[in-house]
Write a protein that holds these residues in place. Sequence first.
Motif, PDB file in Angstrom:
ATOM      1  N   ALA A 172      35.469  84.117  71.989  1.00  0.00           N
ATOM      2  CA  ALA A 172      34.342  84.241  72.912  1.00  0.00           C
ATOM      3  C   ALA A 172      34.345  83.120  73.937  1.00  0.00           C
ATOM      4  CB  ALA A 172      33.027  84.257  72.141  1.00  0.00           C
ATOM      5  N   ILE A 173      34.596  81.912  73.484  1.00  0.00           N
ATOM      6  CA  ILE A 173      34.632  80.784  74.415  1.00  0.00           C
ATOM      7  C   ILE A 173      35.802  80.928  75.371  1.00  0.00           C
ATOM      8  CG2 ILE A 173      35.026  78.299  74.593  1.00  0.00           C
ATOM      9  CD1 ILE A 173      33.433  78.066  71.929  1.00  0.00           C
ATOM     10  N   ALA A 174      36.972  81.233  74.837  1.00  0.00           N
ATOM     11  CA  ALA A 174      38.166  81.336  75.677  1.00  0.00           C
ATOM     12  C   ALA A 174      38.042  82.461  76.698  1.00  0.00           C
ATOM     13  CB  ALA A 174      39.400  81.552  74.809  1.00  0.00           C
ATOM     14  N   LEU A 175      37.536  83.597  76.291  1.00  0.00           N
ATOM     15  CA  LEU A 175      37.446  84.729  77.207  1.00  0.00           C
ATOM     16  C   LEU A 175      36.200  84.676  78.077  1.00  0.00           C
ATOM     17  CD1 LEU A 175      38.673  87.516  74.788  1.00  0.00           C
ATOM     18  CD2 LEU A 175      39.969  86.376  76.593  1.00  0.00           C
ATOM     19  N   GLY A 176      35.238  83.864  77.695  1.00  0.00           N
ATOM     20  CA  GLY A 176      34.019  83.735  78.492  1.00  0.00           C
ATOM     21  C   GLY A 176      34.149  82.758  79.646  1.00  0.00           C
ATOM     22  N   GLY A 207      34.176  90.976  84.647  1.00  0.00           N
ATOM     23  CA  GLY A 207      33.954  91.188  83.226  1.00  0.00           C
ATOM     24  C   GLY A 207      35.240  91.423  82.461  1.00  0.00           C
ATOM     25  N   THR A 208      36.349  90.938  83.001  1.00  0.00           N
ATOM     26  CA  THR A 208      37.637  91.159  82.357  1.00  0.00           C
ATOM     27  C   THR A 208      37.666  90.556  80.959  1.00  0.00           C
ATOM     28  OG1 THR A 208      38.657  91.075  84.528  1.00  0.00           O
ATOM     29  CG2 THR A 208      40.120  90.937  82.648  1.00  0.00           C
ATOM     30  N   GLY A 209      37.122  89.376  80.797  1.00  0.00           N
ATOM     31  CA  GLY A 209      37.113  88.728  79.490  1.00  0.00           C
ATOM     32  C   GLY A 209      36.363  89.544  78.454  1.00  0.00           C
ATOM     33  N   LEU A 210      35.260  90.158  78.865  1.00  0.00           N
ATOM     34  CA  LEU A 210      34.482  90.996  77.955  1.00  0.00           C
ATOM     35  C   LEU A 210      35.299  92.211  77.521  1.00  0.00           C
ATOM     36  CD1 LEU A 210      31.781  91.683  76.577  1.00  0.00           C
ATOM     37  CD2 LEU A 210      31.164  92.878  78.678  1.00  0.00           C
ATOM     38  N   ILE A 211      35.957  92.842  78.472  1.00  0.00           N
ATOM     39  CA  ILE A 211      36.752  94.038  78.159  1.00  0.00           C
ATOM     40  C   ILE A 211      37.930  93.675  77.263  1.00  0.00           C
ATOM     41  CG2 ILE A 211      38.237  95.809  79.172  1.00  0.00           C
ATOM     42  CD1 ILE A 211      36.298  95.697  81.610  1.00  0.00           C
ATOM     43  N   VAL A 212      38.622  92.581  77.569  1.00  0.00           N
ATOM     44  CA  VAL A 212      39.753  92.150  76.758  1.00  0.00           C
ATOM     45  C   VAL A 212      39.274  91.769  75.352  1.00  0.00           C
ATOM     46  CG1 VAL A 212      41.528  90.371  76.488  1.00  0.00           C
ATOM     47  CG2 VAL A 212      41.172  91.465  78.703  1.00  0.00           C
ATOM     48  N   GLY A 213      38.153  91.075  75.274  1.00  0.00           N
ATOM     49  CA  GLY A 213      37.604  90.698  73.969  1.00  0.00           C
ATOM     50  C   GLY A 213      37.240  91.908  73.124  1.00  0.00           C
ATOM     51  N   MET A 214      36.642  92.905  73.755  1.00  0.00           N
ATOM     52  CA  MET A 214      36.299  94.126  73.018  1.00  0.00           C
ATOM     53  C   MET A 214      37.562  94.848  72.551  1.00  0.00           C
ATOM     54  SD  MET A 214      33.003  95.435  75.217  1.00  0.00           S
ATOM     55  CE  MET A 214      33.275  97.117  74.795  1.00  0.00           C
ATOM     56  N   ALA A 215      38.578  94.888  73.399  1.00  0.00           N
ATOM     57  CA  ALA A 215      39.835  95.545  73.018  1.00  0.00           C
ATOM     58  C   ALA A 215      40.492  94.813  71.850  1.00  0.00           C
ATOM     59  CB  ALA A 215      40.779  95.610  74.213  1.00  0.00           C
ATOM     60  N   LEU A 266      43.067  84.196  80.513  1.00  0.00           N
ATOM     61  CA  LEU A 266      43.521  85.510  80.961  1.00  0.00           C
ATOM     62  C   LEU A 266      44.617  85.440  82.021  1.00  0.00           C
ATOM     63  CD1 LEU A 266      40.112  87.380  81.075  1.00  0.00           C
ATOM     64  CD2 LEU A 266      41.868  87.478  79.326  1.00  0.00           C
ATOM     65  N   ALA A 267      45.064  84.244  82.370  1.00  0.00           N
ATOM     66  CA  ALA A 267      46.100  84.110  83.393  1.00  0.00           C
ATOM     67  C   ALA A 267      47.387  84.855  83.032  1.00  0.00           C
ATOM     68  CB  ALA A 267      46.386  82.640  83.680  1.00  0.00           C
ATOM     69  N   PRO A 268      47.889  84.778  81.786  1.00  0.00           N
ATOM     70  CA  PRO A 268      49.095  85.556  81.473  1.00  0.00           C
ATOM     71  C   PRO A 268      48.897  87.060  81.630  1.00  0.00           C
ATOM     72  CG  PRO A 268      48.731  83.890  79.797  1.00  0.00           C
ATOM     73  CD  PRO A 268      47.520  83.900  80.681  1.00  0.00           C
ATOM     74  N   LEU A 269      47.721  87.555  81.269  1.00  0.00           N
ATOM     75  CA  LEU A 269      47.430  88.975  81.437  1.00  0.00           C
ATOM     76  C   LEU A 269      47.398  89.334  82.919  1.00  0.00           C
ATOM     77  CD1 LEU A 269      46.592  91.709  80.206  1.00  0.00           C
ATOM     78  CD2 LEU A 269      44.227  90.922  80.365  1.00  0.00           C
ATOM     79  N   ARG A 270      46.772  88.490  83.722  1.00  0.00           N
ATOM     80  CA  ARG A 270      46.705  88.728  85.160  1.00  0.00           C
ATOM     81  C   ARG A 270      48.096  88.704  85.779  1.00  0.00           C
ATOM     82  NH1 ARG A 270      42.449  85.652  86.115  1.00  0.00           N
ATOM     83  NH2 ARG A 270      43.667  83.758  86.284  1.00  0.00           N
ATOM     84  N   ASP A 271      48.933  87.755  85.348  1.00  0.00           N
ATOM     85  CA  ASP A 271      50.306  87.674  85.859  1.00  0.00           C
ATOM     86  C   ASP A 271      51.118  88.896  85.458  1.00  0.00           C
ATOM     87  OD1 ASP A 271      49.601  85.228  86.892  1.00  0.00           O
ATOM     88  OD2 ASP A 271      50.579  84.069  85.306  1.00  0.00           O
TER      89      ASP A 271
END
Length: 132
Positions: free
Chosen positions: A31-35, A44-52, A106-111
């Motif tokens: 939660a901290i890392a994705l928030g 809201g990318t962190g929220l979506i990735v966290g839920m996934a 989320l930088a690796p995901l974005r890259d």
Amino acid sequence: APASADFNDFRANFHWRILHALAFLVIPLLAIALGVADKRRHSGTGLIVGMAIMVGYIELLQAGALRVADGSLSPWLALWPSFIVFGALGASLFHTVADIPGGQALAPLRDAMAWLIGSARRALGPVTRAWK
């Protein structure tokens, strides 16, 4: 045979409950890392990735519990590797945000998405130019 099936159900349920309880130690790290968001991007990318990640983890636990219940796998092989990967992912993302100045979890995901989209554009470039 029924006693063995009952014992396998017990083992599956026992380990599943332990891993659910232990997951609550990892969830705050995720939660901290994705928030933590980039100051310029309010998405809201962190929220979506966290839920996934959470849905994937729970699905893996349920599939593993079924394998333990039917006696085809040990709980140590069917359930615990999912938790180890989940915990390592949470710790790694938290480390990225907490210990690396300016680190974005989320930088690796974005890259990876930028690379994938760029590759698709390069691959489809001749096709799209032919339609014009």
